[in-house]
Design a protein around this motif. Structure first.
Motif, short mmCIF file in Angstrom:
data_model
loop_
_atom_site.label_atom_id
_atom_site.label_comp_id
_atom_site.label_asym_id
_atom_site.label_seq_id
_atom_site.Cartn_x
_atom_site.Cartn_y
_atom_site.Cartn_z
N VAL A 126 8.93 -3.21 11.11
CA VAL A 126 9.89 -4.03 11.84
C VAL A 126 9.34 -4.40 13.21
CG1 VAL A 126 12.26 -4.11 12.73
CG2 VAL A 126 11.74 -2.74 10.70
N LEU A 127 9.55 -5.64 13.62
CA LEU A 127 9.13 -6.07 14.95
C LEU A 127 10.01 -5.43 16.02
CD1 LEU A 127 8.48 -9.88 14.42
CD2 LEU A 127 6.77 -8.16 14.98
N TYR A 128 9.41 -5.00 17.12
CA TYR A 128 10.16 -4.51 18.28
C TYR A 128 11.15 -5.59 18.73
CZ TYR A 128 7.19 -0.44 19.51
OH TYR A 128 6.54 0.76 19.54
N PRO A 129 12.26 -5.19 19.29
CA PRO A 129 13.25 -6.18 19.75
C PRO A 129 12.87 -6.88 21.05
CG PRO A 129 14.01 -3.94 20.20
CD PRO A 129 12.75 -3.80 19.41
N ASP A 130 11.71 -6.54 21.66
CA ASP A 130 11.35 -7.09 22.97
C ASP A 130 10.39 -8.27 22.89
OD1 ASP A 130 9.02 -5.88 22.18
OD2 ASP A 130 8.94 -4.43 23.83
N GLU B 279 13.57 -8.21 12.72
CA GLU B 279 12.80 -8.89 11.67
C GLU B 279 11.81 -7.93 11.01
OE1 GLU B 279 9.57 -12.55 11.09
OE2 GLU B 279 10.60 -12.27 13.01
N GLU B 280 11.89 -7.82 9.68
CA GLU B 280 10.93 -7.01 8.95
C GLU B 280 9.70 -7.85 8.61
OE1 GLU B 280 12.01 -4.27 6.02
OE2 GLU B 280 14.04 -3.90 6.79
N VAL B 281 8.51 -7.23 8.75
CA VAL B 281 7.27 -7.97 8.52
C VAL B 281 6.45 -7.42 7.37
CG1 VAL B 281 7.09 -8.76 10.91
CG2 VAL B 281 6.07 -6.56 10.26
N GLY B 282 6.83 -6.28 6.81
CA GLY B 282 6.07 -5.70 5.71
C GLY B 282 6.67 -4.39 5.28
N ASP B 283 6.06 -3.79 4.26
CA ASP B 283 6.52 -2.49 3.80
C ASP B 283 5.42 -1.79 3.02
OD1 ASP B 283 6.58 -3.49 1.16
OD2 ASP B 283 8.72 -3.91 1.24
N SER B 284 5.73 -0.63 2.48
CA SER B 284 4.73 0.19 1.80
C SER B 284 4.27 -0.41 0.49
CB SER B 284 5.29 1.61 1.57
OG SER B 284 6.59 1.57 1.02
N ASN B 285 4.93 -1.45 0.01
CA ASN B 285 4.52 -2.09 -1.25
C ASN B 285 3.73 -3.37 -1.03
OD1 ASN B 285 5.79 -0.71 -3.78
ND2 ASN B 285 7.33 -0.58 -2.16
N MET B 286 3.36 -3.66 0.23
CA MET B 286 2.71 -4.95 0.49
C MET B 286 1.32 -5.01 -0.13
SD MET B 286 2.24 -4.33 4.55
CE MET B 286 1.46 -2.83 5.18
N GLY B 287 0.72 -3.87 -0.50
CA GLY B 287 -0.56 -3.88 -1.17
C GLY B 287 -0.47 -3.83 -2.68
N ASN B 288 0.75 -3.73 -3.20
CA ASN B 288 0.96 -3.65 -4.64
C ASN B 288 0.87 -5.04 -5.25
OD1 ASN B 288 1.90 -3.35 -7.27
ND2 ASN B 288 3.60 -2.01 -6.70
N PRO B 289 -0.08 -5.27 -6.16
CA PRO B 289 -0.22 -6.62 -6.72
C PRO B 289 1.00 -7.08 -7.51
CG PRO B 289 -1.53 -5.04 -7.98
CD PRO B 289 -1.05 -4.33 -6.75
N LEU B 290 1.85 -6.15 -7.91
CA LEU B 290 3.02 -6.50 -8.72
C LEU B 290 4.30 -6.66 -7.89
CD1 LEU B 290 2.52 -4.25 -11.86
CD2 LEU B 290 2.17 -6.71 -11.66
N GLU B 291 4.17 -6.55 -6.56
CA GLU B 291 5.37 -6.68 -5.75
C GLU B 291 6.02 -8.05 -5.97
OE1 GLU B 291 8.28 -5.63 -2.85
OE2 GLU B 291 7.01 -4.60 -4.28
N GLY B 292 7.28 -8.05 -6.40
CA GLY B 292 8.00 -9.30 -6.63
C GLY B 292 7.70 -9.97 -7.94
N VAL B 293 6.94 -9.31 -8.83
CA VAL B 293 6.55 -9.93 -10.10
C VAL B 293 7.51 -9.51 -11.21
CG1 VAL B 293 4.75 -10.04 -11.87
CG2 VAL B 293 4.14 -10.12 -9.46
N MET B 294 7.93 -10.48 -12.03
CA MET B 294 8.75 -10.21 -13.21
C MET B 294 7.86 -10.37 -14.44
SD MET B 294 12.51 -11.67 -14.19
CE MET B 294 12.14 -13.39 -13.87
N VAL B 295 7.75 -9.32 -15.23
CA VAL B 295 6.74 -9.26 -16.27
C VAL B 295 7.36 -9.21 -17.66
CG1 VAL B 295 4.78 -7.95 -17.17
CG2 VAL B 295 5.19 -8.04 -14.70
N VAL B 296 6.85 -10.07 -18.54
CA VAL B 296 7.12 -9.90 -19.97
C VAL B 296 5.85 -9.37 -20.59
CG1 VAL B 296 8.93 -11.63 -20.24
CG2 VAL B 296 6.54 -12.31 -20.43
#
Length: 465
Positions: free
Chosen positions: A119-123, A445-462
């Motif tokens: 998260v970005l600092y509020p300043d 404002e959030e800028v990232g998280d622990s899954n930002m390196g996961n290639p499947l983040e946000g992917v819907m897979v069949v």
């Protein structure tokens, strides 16, 4: 019945050996042109947005020589992949090591157990702090006493910023510097914790509870990834809910970035049960593939191993979301909406309604693992079809908006599964009118998280054809 696709993930592990083995030592490297040709063939055949890229048209080139000249003009697989992608495509991915991608599909990663947001600092300084969302069991973070709500603002003694957070958090071992956050100010405590990543398989069912409130049984489940390997465990949770007489359900998908389409369909069938055989979603493929491949996904009564689904037959469900809730999470919300009352609590979701499946460098139409070129480990997860619900709703590029808007307060996250945790409490308040005051707080404002390196983040897979 919906066709079942299957990616032989376990077989892939047996063929490859160690999940994180470096295959480069075992290859006679394929040429860039060979890999580029695979990328072109795969996108030309299956890409949902094929019509957006003139060079993917079936008549784009006068002959094979012209096509081959185009393919060989790119100096890397990444460059031709980026060129051929549509401007409206935010989610197709190309990887140079499909073993890591296969591991991700099965929930395996290198992980220290600290799941965090940034998260970005509020300043307006550009500085960033991390907050711990939850801690995975039997990991280094748990052993070191890290807890939900902990704040950290340095890595290896260096202030985290919007420009360096990816590189600082990438190593397999690093030291976090703890801090406090009172809603306005981040204050270092001087305490540090060394954390080390190891190979880890995450159970996506993080919390399950049944509450009795004013004589009403309320089920709660925090579910963090649509992973088919854990479908029996998910079904067992709903079996327990059934046995306990659950009449209200709160499904927490706030940290769920997506996963298996089949699991999403099964979960929707566990929540309901009275719509077996009816349309849960429809598919729209590219013009060349629509007639052959498009087939509706149907509510069903068994999971992939043939076990009968434990259904609650509910007519209303509460679903907790955040901006990280994506793909299969959104499919559940959108697919259920024409049938039952879906009350969305939290924040607007990511906005991903397209599905992918894994393409290896192999002959069309299967592009299968068993026939993959052994001389490289590139693979693609391109968008291949988009989903719509039974009422035709699709193209929610800006996400699905909540009925009740509330975001997490980093200064007071609460305990997951506890009835006083703010987002859960808000859902309970709407369901059972347990009035509670909402305390205003500074939204950052959030800028990232622990899954930002996961290639499947946000992917819907069949699963593979």
């Amino acid at each position: 019945m919906k066709k079942i696709y299957y990616i032989p993930i376990l077989a892939a592990f047996l063929l490859v050996g160690s999940c994180f083995e470096d295959l480069d030592d075992n290859l006679n490297p394929a040429s860039t042109t060979t890999i580029n040709d695979f990328i072109y063939r795969g996108l030309n055949f299956f890409y949902l947005y094929k019509a957006d890229t003139p060079q993917l048209a079936n008549d784009a080139f006068a002959d094979e020589t012209a096509k081959n000249a185009f393919i060989s003009s790119f100096d890397s697989p990444e460059s031709i992949f980026d060129f051929l992608k549509s401007d409206q495509d935010r989610f197709s991915i190309l990887v140079d090591n499909y073993v890591e991608l296969e591991n991700s599909l099965s929930g395996i990663s290198l992980n220290n157990g600290m799941e965090y947001g940034l998260v970005l600092y509020p300043d307006n300084s550009g500085n960033v702090f991390g907050y711990v969302r939850y801690v995975l069991p039997d990991t280094d973070a748990e052993a070191k006493g890290i807890q939900r709500g902990d704040i950290f603002n340095t890595i290896d003694g260096q202030q985290i910023t919007e420009n360096n957070f990816r590189s600082l958090l990438d190593p397999n071992s690093y030291e976090i510097g703890l801090a406090t956050y009172d809603g306005e100010t981040i204050t270092p405590t001087g305490e540090t914790v060394q954390l080390t990543k190891t190979e880890y398989t995450e159970n996506p069912i993080y919390v399950q509870r049944t509450y009795t409130i004013e004589g009403v049984k309320v089920g709660y489940i925090m579910y963090n990834q649509f992973n088919r390997d854990f479908d029996p465990e998910l079904n067992a949770v709903f079996g327990n809910f059934n046995a306990e007489g659950v009449a209200e359900l709160i499904l927490d998908l706030r940290y769920n970035g997506g996963g298996s389409v089949e699991t999403a369909t099964d979960l929707a069938s566990m929540i309901t049960g009275q719509f077996n055989g009816e349309v849960f979603y429809t598919e729209e493929w590219n013009e060349d593939r629509q007639e052959q491949y498009a087939e509706p996904g149907l509510f069903n009564n068994e999971i992939s191993n043939g076990e009968a689904i434990n259904s609650l037959n509910l007519t209303k469900v509460y679903i907790i979301t955040s901006s990280r809730s994506a793909s299969a999470s959104e499919l559940v919300i959108n697919g259920l909406a024409p049938y039952i009352d879906v009350v969305q609590v939290g924040d607007t979701t990511t906005g991903k309604f397209q599905a992918s499946f894994l393409l290896y460098d192999a002959p069309a139409p299967n592009f299968s693992r068993s026939q993959a070129n052994p001389n490289h480990t590139y693979a693609m997860l391109p968008l291949v079809f988009k989903t719509a619900n039974a009422a035709g709703n699709t193209d929610y590029v800006d996400g699905l908006d909540p009925d009740i808007t509330i975001r997490e307060n980093y200064a007071n996250l609460g305990t997951l599964g506890d009835m006083t945790e703010p987002l859960l409490a808000e859902a309970l308040n709407d369901a059972l009118t347990i009035l509670r005051p909402i305390v205003p707080f500074n939204v950052l404002e959030e800028v990232g998280d622990s899954n930002m390196g996961n290639p499947l983040e946000g992917v819907m897979v069949v699963d593979q054809l």
